[in-house]
Design a protein around this motif. Sequence first.
Motif, PDB file in Angstrom:
ATOM      1  N   ASN A   1       0.803  -1.237   0.000  1.00 12.08           N
ATOM      2  CA  ASN A   1       0.000   0.000   0.000  1.00 12.08           C
ATOM      3  C   ASN A   1       0.829   1.277   0.000  1.00 12.08           C
ATOM      4  O   ASN A   1       0.267   2.360   0.030  1.00 12.08           O
ATOM      5  N   GLU A   2       2.146   1.172  -0.023  1.00 13.67           N
ATOM      6  CA  GLU A   2       2.986   2.355  -0.207  1.00 13.67           C
ATOM      7  C   GLU A   2       3.233   2.548  -1.698  1.00 13.67           C
ATOM      8  O   GLU A   2       3.151   1.592  -2.478  1.00 13.67           O
ATOM      9  N   ILE A   3       3.544   3.764  -2.078  1.00 18.33           N
ATOM     10  CA  ILE A   3       3.930   4.029  -3.464  1.00 18.33           C
ATOM     11  C   ILE A   3       5.430   3.799  -3.578  1.00 18.33           C
ATOM     12  O   ILE A   3       6.211   4.301  -2.772  1.00 18.33           O
ATOM     13  N   CYS A   4       5.808   3.018  -4.571  1.00 22.01           N
ATOM     14  CA  CYS A   4       7.220   2.715  -4.816  1.00 22.01           C
ATOM     15  C   CYS A   4       7.804   3.861  -5.644  1.00 22.01           C
ATOM     16  O   CYS A   4       7.558   3.960  -6.841  1.00 22.01           O
ATOM     17  N   HIS A   5       8.573   4.720  -4.988  1.00 22.98           N
ATOM     18  CA  HIS A   5       9.143   5.890  -5.644  1.00 22.98           C
ATOM     19  C   HIS A   5      10.538   5.646  -6.216  1.00 22.98           C
ATOM     20  O   HIS A   5      11.100   6.524  -6.870  1.00 22.98           O
ATOM     21  N   GLN A   6      11.106   4.457  -5.932  1.00 26.91           N
ATOM     22  CA  GLN A   6      12.470   4.190  -6.402  1.00 26.91           C
ATOM     23  C   GLN A   6      12.662   2.708  -6.671  1.00 26.91           C
ATOM     24  O   GLN A   6      11.931   1.872  -6.161  1.00 26.91           O
ATOM     25  N   SER A   7      13.648   2.438  -7.501  1.00 27.89           N
ATOM     26  CA  SER A   7      14.059   1.055  -7.727  1.00 27.89           C
ATOM     27  C   SER A   7      15.400   0.867  -7.035  1.00 27.89           C
ATOM     28  O   SER A   7      16.107   1.832  -6.730  1.00 27.89           O
ATOM     29  N   PHE A   8      15.749  -0.395  -6.794  1.00 26.76           N
ATOM     30  CA  PHE A   8      16.930  -0.716  -6.003  1.00 26.76           C
ATOM     31  C   PHE A   8      17.858  -1.638  -6.795  1.00 26.76           C
ATOM     32  O   PHE A   8      17.421  -2.674  -7.298  1.00 26.76           O
ATOM     33  N   PHE A   9      19.120  -1.260  -6.882  1.00 25.34           N
ATOM     34  CA  PHE A   9      20.152  -2.086  -7.508  1.00 25.34           C
ATOM     35  C   PHE A   9      20.986  -2.675  -6.379  1.00 25.34           C
ATOM     36  O   PHE A   9      21.573  -1.941  -5.582  1.00 25.34           O
ATOM     37  N   VAL A  10      21.037  -4.001  -6.302  1.00 21.75           N
ATOM     38  CA  VAL A  10      21.711  -4.661  -5.192  1.00 21.75           C
ATOM     39  C   VAL A  10      23.227  -4.669  -5.417  1.00 21.75           C
ATOM     40  O   VAL A  10      23.714  -5.205  -6.412  1.00 21.75           O
ATOM     41  N   ILE A  11      23.935  -4.057  -4.473  1.00 19.69           N
ATOM     42  CA  ILE A  11      25.398  -4.067  -4.493  1.00 19.69           C
ATOM     43  C   ILE A  11      25.900  -5.320  -3.777  1.00 19.69           C
ATOM     44  O   ILE A  11      26.821  -5.996  -4.227  1.00 19.69           O
ATOM     45  N   ASP A  12      25.291  -5.605  -2.640  1.00 19.39           N
ATOM     46  CA  ASP A  12      25.685  -6.770  -1.847  1.00 19.39           C
ATOM     47  C   ASP A  12      24.490  -7.181  -1.003  1.00 19.39           C
ATOM     48  O   ASP A  12      23.806  -6.325  -0.437  1.00 19.39           O
ATOM     49  N   GLY A  13      24.219  -8.474  -0.939  1.00 21.32           N
ATOM     50  CA  GLY A  13      23.106  -8.969  -0.145  1.00 21.32           C
ATOM     51  C   GLY A  13      22.007  -9.540  -1.015  1.00 21.32           C
ATOM     52  O   GLY A  13      22.193  -9.761  -2.210  1.00 21.32           O
ATOM     53  N   ILE A  14      20.844  -9.749  -0.393  1.00 18.86           N
ATOM     54  CA  ILE A  14      19.705 -10.330  -1.112  1.00 18.86           C
ATOM     55  C   ILE A  14      18.422  -9.652  -0.651  1.00 18.86           C
ATOM     56  O   ILE A  14      18.193  -9.481   0.549  1.00 18.86           O
ATOM     57  N   LEU A  15      17.593  -9.289  -1.613  1.00 20.13           N
ATOM     58  CA  LEU A  15      16.276  -8.718  -1.349  1.00 20.13           C
ATOM     59  C   LEU A  15      15.205  -9.681  -1.846  1.00 20.13           C
ATOM     60  O   LEU A  15      15.435 -10.448  -2.784  1.00 20.13           O
ATOM     61  N   GLN A  16      14.041  -9.583  -1.239  1.00 24.36           N
ATOM     62  CA  GLN A  16      12.905 -10.407  -1.612  1.00 24.36           C
ATOM     63  C   GLN A  16      11.691  -9.503  -1.772  1.00 24.36           C
ATOM     64  O   GLN A  16      11.466  -8.621  -0.944  1.00 24.36           O
ATOM     65  N   SER A  17      10.930  -9.709  -2.849  1.00 22.30           N
ATOM     66  CA  SER A  17       9.631  -9.037  -2.956  1.00 22.30           C
ATOM     67  C   SER A  17       8.556 -10.097  -2.785  1.00 22.30           C
ATOM     68  O   SER A  17       8.690 -11.225  -3.272  1.00 22.30           O
ATOM     69  N   TYR A  18       7.513  -9.719  -2.052  1.00 21.84           N
ATOM     70  CA  TYR A  18       6.447 -10.677  -1.772  1.00 21.84           C
ATOM     71  C   TYR A  18       5.154  -9.937  -1.463  1.00 21.84           C
ATOM     72  O   TYR A  18       5.153  -8.737  -1.210  1.00 21.84           O
ATOM     73  N   ASN A  19       4.051 -10.703  -1.515  1.00 18.20           N
ATOM     74  CA  ASN A  19       2.799 -10.186  -0.996  1.00 18.20           C
ATOM     75  C   ASN A  19       2.284 -11.176   0.041  1.00 18.20           C
ATOM     76  O   ASN A  19       2.801 -12.296   0.150  1.00 18.20           O
ATOM     77  N   ILE A  20       1.325 -10.746   0.802  1.00 13.52           N
ATOM     78  CA  ILE A  20       0.746 -11.591   1.845  1.00 13.52           C
ATOM     79  C   ILE A  20      -0.746 -11.705   1.562  1.00 13.52           C
ATOM     80  O   ILE A  20      -1.433 -10.683   1.421  1.00 13.52           O
ATOM     81  N   ASP A  21      -1.231 -12.953   1.466  1.00 12.95           N
ATOM     82  CA  ASP A  21      -2.645 -13.145   1.134  1.00 12.95           C
ATOM     83  C   ASP A  21      -3.525 -12.972   2.377  1.00 12.95           C
ATOM     84  O   ASP A  21      -3.036 -12.697   3.480  1.00 12.95           O
ATOM     85  N   GLU A  22      -4.830 -13.126   2.186  1.00  8.12           N
ATOM     86  CA  GLU A  22      -5.793 -12.891   3.265  1.00  8.12           C
ATOM     87  C   GLU A  22      -5.622 -13.869   4.427  1.00  8.12           C
ATOM     88  O   GLU A  22      -6.044 -13.585   5.546  1.00  8.12           O
ATOM     89  N   GLN A  23      -5.010 -15.023   4.180  1.00  8.57           N
ATOM     90  CA  GLN A  23      -4.765 -16.000   5.235  1.00  8.57           C
ATOM     91  C   GLN A  23      -3.422 -15.754   5.935  1.00  8.57           C
ATOM     92  O   GLN A  23      -3.021 -16.519   6.809  1.00  8.57           O
ATOM     93  N   GLY A  24      -2.719 -14.704   5.524  1.00  8.28           N
ATOM     94  CA  GLY A  24      -1.428 -14.378   6.142  1.00  8.28           C
ATOM     95  C   GLY A  24      -0.257 -15.143   5.563  1.00  8.28           C
ATOM     96  O   GLY A  24       0.841 -15.134   6.136  1.00  8.28           O
ATOM     97  N   VAL A  25      -0.456 -15.804   4.416  1.00  4.11           N
ATOM     98  CA  VAL A  25       0.610 -16.576   3.783  1.00  4.11           C
ATOM     99  C   VAL A  25       1.428 -15.659   2.877  1.00  4.11           C
ATOM    100  O   VAL A  25       0.872 -14.907   2.069  1.00  4.11           O
ATOM    101  N   LYS A  26       2.735 -15.730   3.027  1.00  6.83           N
ATOM    102  CA  LYS A  26       3.657 -14.919   2.227  1.00  6.83           C
ATOM    103  C   LYS A  26       3.935 -15.632   0.899  1.00  6.83           C
ATOM    104  O   LYS A  26       4.237 -16.825   0.878  1.00  6.83           O
TER     105      LYS A  26
END
Length: 192
Positions: free
Chosen positions: A41-66
């Motif tokens: 529900n936030e507006i994504c104002h930027q994109s991210f280029f990973v220098i080091d590490g790991i990112l995950q994008s996900y959503n959570i459904d109505e049952q709370g499952v990621k």
Amino acid sequence: MELLLKSIAKHVDLNEEEKDFLCSKVTEKTFKAKELLLKENEICHQSFFVIDGILQSYNIDEQGVKHTLSLATTGWWIADMYSFLSGKPGQLYIEAIENTTVLCLRKEDQQLLFDRIPKIDRYFRILIENSLIANQQRIIDNLSLTAEERYDRFCEKYPIIKDKVPQIHIASYLGVTPEFFSKMKRKLLKGN
């Protein structure tokens, strides 16, 4: 910055002035493991280029499952593209799986880069085309392959990620429960 410039150089050649201008439009930021870069529900104002590490994008459904949509490691971009492009609130969370350093590129700065350096527009077009191809293949795989076959493809395609990301995230990415994933891996290790 060097990693970003190498990524761009795989697709387009920038002169020194263009590189300097590009570098002036990105900012480096570090996030701790489990820290959120973006919430639903936030507006994504930027994109991210990973220098080091790991990112995950996900959503959570109505049952709370990621449900993991994507993983991004060193040299990859990530954003809630729906929100980033539409300017509307998004449906995704972006979270650091481990301590992660990124370069942030704001949407208005990206547009400025497109206007001043058309080669950057071409670079992002190539990345988006590659992403569309990968997403199409992932949909086909999810519809036509078994979980074991999807895991084999994942391991072939992302050998670095498979060893660094907790199994719960890989299970979510593959669309299976962590319990099923553990049983499947035990079965694969036994050679059955």
